[in-house]
Scaffold this active site. Structure first.
Site, PDB file in Angstrom:
ATOM      1  N   SER A   1       4.578  -3.548  -2.116  1.00  0.00           N
ATOM      2  CA  SER A   1       5.822  -3.825  -1.382  1.00  0.00           C
ATOM      3  C   SER A   1       6.280  -5.232  -1.720  1.00  0.00           C
ATOM      4  CB  SER A   1       5.580  -3.728   0.123  1.00  0.00           C
ATOM      5  OG  SER A   1       6.681  -4.244   0.859  1.00  0.00           O
TER       6      SER A   1
ATOM      7  N   TYR B   1       0.907  -5.486   7.560  1.00  0.00           N
ATOM      8  CA  TYR B   1       1.484  -4.736   6.437  1.00  0.00           C
ATOM      9  C   TYR B   1       1.525  -5.590   5.176  1.00  0.00           C
ATOM     10  CZ  TYR B   1       4.842  -1.937   3.779  1.00  0.00           C
ATOM     11  OH  TYR B   1       5.456  -1.191   2.798  1.00  0.00           O
TER      12      TYR B   1
ATOM     13  N   SER C   1      -1.908  -6.025   3.702  1.00  0.00           N
ATOM     14  CA  SER C   1      -2.392  -4.819   3.028  1.00  0.00           C
ATOM     15  C   SER C   1      -1.733  -4.641   1.666  1.00  0.00           C
ATOM     16  CB  SER C   1      -2.143  -3.581   3.901  1.00  0.00           C
ATOM     17  OG  SER C   1      -0.766  -3.237   3.972  1.00  0.00           O
TER      18      SER C   1
END
Length: 234
Positions: free
Chosen positions: A133, A147, A150
């Site tokens: 991401s 998030y 990760s």
């Protein structure tokens, strides 16, 4: 992609589903991994792929599913698209939730890659494409600590695997910004810091994945590609 045998995780929805359909149109034989059995069966019908229902955090189950697919003809590509979105301020997120996000997004990616290596390492031109991401490249909003950690881990893992597995297997990682899937619900208007001022269509991410799987990208490994509409440079 004709003749290629490719595993796709997160294949029941979002980027994984779109990628599976694109690869099937190109003639790839697919092993489709997801825990949503009903949606997975639908994608399998659409693509002619093998539905391999599994929780990617269950190492033994993943190993069996990968073995089932690999034993029927090998594996020369892997797309790790499974993942979960999570928002919450660090002060409010209990350790159990932190672990769950890392378990799915990072450890699950590792488990599937590790389970696939005996097959991938036998094939010439094998390629792994992991999905991280833009938050893993540049965390720039509150509430994404778990998030972002990760996905930053997925980027580091991908680079480490690229160094370890070269030259037999190429490993690259894509870092999307917001994509027009269910995961973006509630965040669709927040694109003012994107140079292109819009969300990505999932097919745009799928095309990038296809490129990194193909021989067109044969001299690319260890790359973290920001497919984010200019979010990380703007």
């Amino acid at each position: 992609m004709g003749g290629r045998r490719i595993l796709v995780t997160g294949a029941a929805a979002g980027i994984g589903r779109c990628t599976a359909k694109l690869l099937a149109e190109d003639g790839a034989t697919l092993g489709l991994l997801d825990r949503d059995e009903e949606a997975l069966e639908e994608v399998a019908r659409d693509t002619g792929g093998a539905a391999l229902e599994v929780d990617i955090t269950d190492e033994q189950a993943v190993r069996r599913r990968v073995q089932d697919f690999g034993a029927s003809g090998g594996i020369d590509g892997l797309v790790n698209a499974a993942g979960i979105m999570f928002r919450g301020a660090a002060a409010d997120v209990p350790a159990a939730e932190w672990r769950r996000v890392l378990d799915v997004n990072l450890t699950g990616t590792y488990i599937v890659a590790r389970s696939s290596l005996p097959w991938l390492s036998r094939e010439g031109g094998a390629s792994i494409v992991n999905i991280a991401s833009a938050q893993g490249l540049l965390p720039n909003a509150p509430g994404y600590s778990a998030y972002a950690a990760s996905k930053g881990g997925v980027i580091a893992l991908s680079k480490a695997l690229a160094a370890e597995l070269a030259p037999a297997v190429r490993v690259n990682v894509i870092c999307p910004g917001m994509v027009d899937t269910a995961m973006a619900d509630g965040h669709r208007g927040n694109v003012e810091n994107y140079a292109l001022k819009r969300l990505a269509d999932p097919i745009e991410i799928a095309h990038t994945i296809r490129f990194l799987l193909s021989s067109d990208s044969s001299y690319i490994t260890g790359a973290a590609l920001a497919t984010d509409g200019g979010r990380t440079f703007h």
